[in-house]
Design a protein around this motif. Sequence first.
Motif, short mmCIF file in Angstrom:
data_model
loop_
_atom_site.label_atom_id
_atom_site.label_comp_id
_atom_site.label_asym_id
_atom_site.label_seq_id
_atom_site.Cartn_x
_atom_site.Cartn_y
_atom_site.Cartn_z
N ASP A 89 -73.64 -44.26 13.17
CA ASP A 89 -74.60 -44.15 12.06
C ASP A 89 -74.78 -42.75 11.49
OD1 ASP A 89 -75.81 -46.96 12.16
OD2 ASP A 89 -76.11 -46.28 14.23
N LEU A 90 -74.26 -41.71 12.13
CA LEU A 90 -74.72 -40.36 11.82
C LEU A 90 -73.79 -39.50 11.00
CD1 LEU A 90 -76.13 -39.53 15.38
CD2 LEU A 90 -77.42 -40.28 13.38
N ALA A 91 -72.63 -40.02 10.61
CA ALA A 91 -71.62 -39.16 9.99
C ALA A 91 -72.08 -38.57 8.66
CB ALA A 91 -70.32 -39.93 9.80
N ASN A 92 -72.85 -39.32 7.87
CA ASN A 92 -73.23 -38.79 6.56
C ASN A 92 -74.15 -37.58 6.66
OD1 ASN A 92 -75.41 -40.44 7.44
ND2 ASN A 92 -76.09 -40.76 5.34
N GLU A 93 -74.75 -37.34 7.83
CA GLU A 93 -75.59 -36.15 8.00
C GLU A 93 -74.81 -34.85 7.80
OE1 GLU A 93 -79.17 -37.06 11.12
OE2 GLU A 93 -77.27 -36.37 11.95
N ILE A 94 -73.52 -34.86 8.09
CA ILE A 94 -72.77 -33.60 8.08
C ILE A 94 -72.30 -33.20 6.68
CG2 ILE A 94 -71.93 -34.17 10.40
CD1 ILE A 94 -69.10 -34.36 9.11
N LEU A 95 -72.36 -34.10 5.70
CA LEU A 95 -71.73 -33.86 4.42
C LEU A 95 -72.19 -32.59 3.71
CD1 LEU A 95 -71.51 -37.52 3.04
CD2 LEU A 95 -69.78 -36.21 4.31
N PRO A 96 -73.50 -32.26 3.70
CA PRO A 96 -73.91 -31.03 3.00
C PRO A 96 -73.45 -29.75 3.69
CG PRO A 96 -75.76 -32.55 3.29
CD PRO A 96 -74.65 -33.04 4.16
N TYR A 97 -73.02 -29.85 4.94
CA TYR A 97 -72.67 -28.65 5.71
C TYR A 97 -71.17 -28.34 5.68
CZ TYR A 97 -77.35 -29.34 7.62
OH TYR A 97 -78.71 -29.50 7.76
N LEU A 98 -70.39 -29.15 5.00
CA LEU A 98 -68.94 -28.95 4.99
C LEU A 98 -68.52 -28.00 3.88
CD1 LEU A 98 -67.69 -32.61 5.61
CD2 LEU A 98 -68.08 -30.79 7.29
N ASP A 99 -67.50 -27.22 4.14
CA ASP A 99 -66.92 -26.30 3.16
C ASP A 99 -65.72 -27.01 2.54
OD1 ASP A 99 -65.53 -24.37 1.76
OD2 ASP A 99 -65.70 -22.84 3.31
N TYR A 100 -65.94 -27.69 1.42
CA TYR A 100 -64.90 -28.54 0.83
C TYR A 100 -63.75 -27.73 0.27
CZ TYR A 100 -68.23 -32.27 1.55
OH TYR A 100 -69.09 -33.17 2.15
N GLU A 101 -64.00 -26.53 -0.19
CA GLU A 101 -62.91 -25.70 -0.69
C GLU A 101 -61.92 -25.39 0.43
OE1 GLU A 101 -62.17 -21.34 -2.77
OE2 GLU A 101 -64.08 -22.35 -3.02
N THR A 102 -62.44 -24.98 1.58
CA THR A 102 -61.58 -24.71 2.73
C THR A 102 -60.85 -25.97 3.16
OG1 THR A 102 -62.97 -22.90 3.51
CG2 THR A 102 -61.57 -23.98 5.15
N ILE A 103 -61.54 -27.09 3.20
CA ILE A 103 -60.93 -28.35 3.63
C ILE A 103 -59.76 -28.72 2.73
CG2 ILE A 103 -61.32 -30.86 3.72
CD1 ILE A 103 -64.17 -30.23 4.71
N LEU A 104 -59.96 -28.69 1.43
CA LEU A 104 -58.92 -29.14 0.51
C LEU A 104 -57.76 -28.16 0.44
CD1 LEU A 104 -61.17 -30.61 -2.29
CD2 LEU A 104 -59.90 -31.84 -0.54
N GLN A 105 -58.04 -26.89 0.52
CA GLN A 105 -56.96 -25.91 0.50
C GLN A 105 -56.13 -25.95 1.78
OE1 GLN A 105 -58.82 -22.15 -0.42
NE2 GLN A 105 -58.44 -22.41 -2.61
#
Length: 318
Positions: A89-105
Amino acid sequence: MNNRKRVSVRRGDKAGIVCCSNPMGEHAGETLAALEKALREVGLIPVFSNDICGQQQENGWPAARRAGALMEFYRNEEIQVIFDISGGDLANEILPYLDYETILQSGKQFWGYSDLTTVLNALGTKWETFRRRMSLPEEQQRGWQDAPAVLYQIRNLTGSDAQGQRERFCRSVFDGTEELFSFDYDFVQGESLEGITAGGNIRCLLKLAGTPYWPDLNGRILLLEALGGLEPQMRTYLAQLHQLGVFRQVRGILLGTFTKLEEQGQTERMAELVCSYAGGSLSVVKTSQVGHGTDSRAVAVGAYLSLHRNACAAKNGG
């Protein structure tokens, strides 16, 4: 963001193992030992996050800590692919804390299922924004290797279909085939369905409604599947999708398995419900090879699927 590499996974590479949703339960030690053995046997070196076992944190580690553990693997150049082995149930909690630029690059793929549908589609949503800025492949050229996220539970390598899963996994991940990403299907209505995939677990996908992480579903193939829930739950989820205008946006629906519903002998009921909510003009396709079963195949979120009534199996990317 000014570039994105595509990471190819080879035998001998390191794979990050995380739990972004609920922590592992009382049998975590056995589960992790079996997974480590399976991954090493197929040729990968697992690197486990420190926050997988949560005996001291039965309600899960704080969201920022779980997100930080995931980001460590994205930043670690030795890690070539990331597998989430959790659910709940808890995965959506992390979404605001992710660095999407780093992830996608980074070009690394994130694999997970069930509650990780929230993360998979958040990555897919951010990737679409990224693609608009870049000269990336056209829709028809976007194979599973190009997508940032894959709906698949890597613990399937230790399940009841372990041998078949390992063979399909190796031939796809190391040899570049479509085998793990191909599945048999039947058309419930319509003749063909082509487009980019989104979706996953229906309950978890709907957690993203009204948030910046909700995927743009215009012209998409929407994959829906579930572990729990009987007809009342499915109807309320479909009603919400209808009220969001989803069935006016998508090109069609791909239905995976609905475990609890099917255990009650209602194998065809979800397709009937979808058709009643979506109407008779939308293509609806059913497969028994995508979902929570240990024999489940993989679907890349953001890859191109081409489905036709006279074909026998789907392939990501054509």
